[in-house]
Design a protein around this motif. Structure first.
Motif, PDB file in Angstrom:
ATOM      1  N   VAL A 168      -7.305   0.281 -12.090  1.00 24.39           N
ATOM      2  CA  VAL A 168      -8.517   1.023 -12.441  1.00 24.39           C
ATOM      3  C   VAL A 168      -9.751   0.151 -12.221  1.00 24.39           C
ATOM      4  O   VAL A 168     -10.754   0.590 -11.633  1.00 24.39           O
ATOM      5  CB  VAL A 168      -8.450   1.510 -13.906  1.00 24.39           C
ATOM      6  N   TYR A 220      -8.076   3.971  -8.137  1.00 23.83           N
ATOM      7  CA  TYR A 220      -7.996   5.401  -8.435  1.00 23.83           C
ATOM      8  C   TYR A 220      -9.306   6.141  -8.161  1.00 23.83           C
ATOM      9  O   TYR A 220      -9.433   7.315  -8.496  1.00 23.83           O
ATOM     10  CB  TYR A 220      -7.566   5.610  -9.889  1.00 23.83           C
ATOM     11  N   ARG A 271     -10.896   5.686  -2.348  1.00 19.89           N
ATOM     12  CA  ARG A 271     -10.420   4.457  -2.959  1.00 19.89           C
ATOM     13  C   ARG A 271     -11.285   3.268  -2.554  1.00 19.89           C
ATOM     14  O   ARG A 271     -11.676   3.125  -1.403  1.00 19.89           O
ATOM     15  CB  ARG A 271      -8.971   4.194  -2.552  1.00 19.89           C
ATOM     16  N   GLU A 311       2.218   5.583 -14.578  1.00 14.52           N
ATOM     17  CA  GLU A 311       1.738   6.934 -14.282  1.00 14.52           C
ATOM     18  C   GLU A 311       2.674   7.984 -14.871  1.00 14.52           C
ATOM     19  O   GLU A 311       2.230   9.025 -15.376  1.00 14.52           O
ATOM     20  CB  GLU A 311       1.606   7.114 -12.770  1.00 14.52           C
TER      21      GLU A 311
END
Length: 246
Positions: A193, A198, A202, A228
């Motif tokens: 992150v 994300y 990107r 995830e």
């Protein structure tokens, strides 16, 4: 009821336990259960981070000469504490604490209970140099009185702030928390992150994130998939249960 947030920011050397969090920025501490009364104070905390950081947390918390509840080292504290590691997994420790006796502790739970008696609810978390408490107070109790008591005699190197949320907000469930993620998976997804993996489009590739963590891409890919999957299952588990039950 009124909800308040009390946040203590620490300088290095002001508190032995917070020194561990300052030294290990990836270490996170979260109270899973807190119960306080005029008779004593009980809590269970989960700490997640590298093993050497967890060893330091355990060493400090089980040291009888250290008050782990005080906002910094305070010579006036007269509370006795008992601490026990009740669960130990790869990357996490679950520590039970019970404090009782004495007549003074320069801490948020002690000052709150002394001011309002029984009935306050607490949520607490530690990371880096911040120890944050969310406090739910009954009736017309105001957090300013508790804040003033804590400010009086606040140890050097500790800065305390108070903010009022107002009406009680939705408190996060400890079960839906990054604290239940294994440390390595949490580290992987947090770094992804931060690097912009994300973002759309990107800002970093899988190789970029793997390089940042000094991991093979295959290892990073596996950890991200596990994290995830946990996020997806956690987000939709209640909704799925509701659908099944209707």
């Amino acid at each position: 009821m009124h909800e308040y947030i009390l946040a203590a920011k620490y300088e290095q050397g002001a508190d032995p336990l917070m020194d561990v969090f300052i030294s290990y920025p990836e270490l996170v501490g979260r109270a899973l259960r807190i119960a306080g009364s005029t008779a004593g104070f009980w809590r269970v905390d989960r700490f997640v981070g590298p093993e050497e950081a967890l060893d330091e947390v355990e060493r400090v918390m089980t040291d009888a000469s250290v008050c782990s509840e005080c906002l910094g080292e305070h010579p006036g504290c007269s509370i006795d504490g008992e601490y026990e590691v009740v669960a130990e997994e790869n990357g996490s420790r679950l520590i039970y604490a019970y404090t009782s006796g004495g007549s003074y502790c320069h801490s948020i739970p002690f000052m709150t209970t002394r001011t309002v008696g029984d009935g306050a609810l607490f949520d607490a978390r530690r990371r880096e140099n911040v120890y944050e408490w969310r406090v739910l107070l009954p009736g017309e109790t105001r957090g300013g009185e508790i804040f003033d008591q804590l400010q009086d005699g606040l140890p050097e190197g500790v800065e305390l702030s108070l903010s009022q949320v107002g009406s009680p907000s939705t408190w996060p469930s400890p079960d839906f928390s990054q604290m239940t993620l294994p440390y390595e998976q949490r580290q992987a997804i947090e770094t992804a992150v931060e690097c912009g993996y994300y973002e759309t489009p990107r800002e970093a590739t899988l190789a970029d994130v793997a390089s940042e963590l000094e991991l093979p891409k295959s290892t990073l890919r596996y950890r991200l998939r596990q994290a995830e999957q946990w996020l997806t299952n956690s987000a939709f588990s209640d909704e799925r249960s509701d659908t099944i039950n209707t």
